[in-house]
Write an enzyme that holds these catalytic residues in place. Sequence first.
Site, PDB file in Angstrom:
ATOM      1  N   ARG A 188      29.978 -27.920 -46.987  1.00 49.72           N
ATOM      2  CA  ARG A 188      29.327 -26.355 -47.477  1.00 49.72           C
ATOM      3  C   ARG A 188      28.783 -25.763 -46.392  1.00 49.72           C
ATOM      4  O   ARG A 188      28.673 -24.474 -46.565  1.00 49.72           O
ATOM      5  CB  ARG A 188      28.540 -26.175 -48.943  1.00 49.72           C
ATOM      6  N   CYS A 248      19.319 -22.930 -48.912  1.00 56.17           N
ATOM      7  CA  CYS A 248      20.156 -23.628 -49.586  1.00 56.17           C
ATOM      8  C   CYS A 248      21.245 -22.618 -50.054  1.00 56.17           C
ATOM      9  O   CYS A 248      21.780 -21.428 -49.845  1.00 56.17           O
ATOM     10  CB  CYS A 248      19.962 -24.733 -50.921  1.00 56.17           C
TER      11      CYS A 248
END
Length: 297
Positions: A188, A248
């Site tokens: 990611r 995050c």
Amino acid sequence: MSQQLLYRALVSAKWLSEAIKSQQAGRALRVVDASWYLPKMKRDPKREFDERHIPGAVFFDIDQCSDRTSPYDHMLPKAEDFAEYVGKLGVGNDSHVVVYDGSDQGLFSAPRVWWMFRAFGHEAVSLLDGGLKNWQREGNALTSGKSQVAPAEFHASLDKSLVKTYEDVLDNLDSHRFQLVDARAAGRFRGVEPEPRDGIEPGHVPGSTNIPFTDFLAESGLEKTPEQIRSLFQEKKVDLLKPLVATCGSGVTACHVALGAYLCGKPDVAVYDGAWVEWYMRAQPENIISEGKGKTV
């Protein structure tokens, strides 16, 4: 700051089991289940809590206890809203709060609630090392149904030094005031694996460093030792003597970075609350670093 001056961030299943049995420890013990999962995990944490939880635990809903006027996921609520929410869970300013979750990893979402309590001025908060997974592995009791608790009075005051905004991170692209560590999975971060939220492409903030949150956990689900965590930061060229901010996907697993640094004696790590979801939605395409699609106007 030396470690022994910091409130104990981790308690063992054995410690908690004995504390629940004795409940004599001066401070009122309040055990909190902070389980939260991404939609793709197809798990219902509230239903799971009703079916099985640590005796006396109350359920903390990360989505409920948030700024629900924000377009971004579970952003920090106002101090008075946090105080009202946790007061209804029976948490007072004299409580020792122990947070856990039921994730397969050991700890997943619980560090977010550990950080929230600290951000609102409550230092007496610990995490159950290894979470519910390790609690069960060690043969400790579970119970079911709703926990009945007497409400308590809680006063909250936000420590703004523990929270960063989009503007702070944008300014940091030029000022380099702090190091930015991203706790998402490597794919990611690089932009080659999908984000869990529709309409958000993967990638990362320019100049950020990737330490996936699972790197802070041993295979057993217990937290790695401070020595191992210190080595992990060193390997990634993160200097614990300098300002550090964690990010995050939506501000949950970033708190593992804050926890890891805290265990190394650094309690001042801030969290970028809007995290990647906000950054992707607001940043210019050139500020989305990706090996994949990135962002087009």
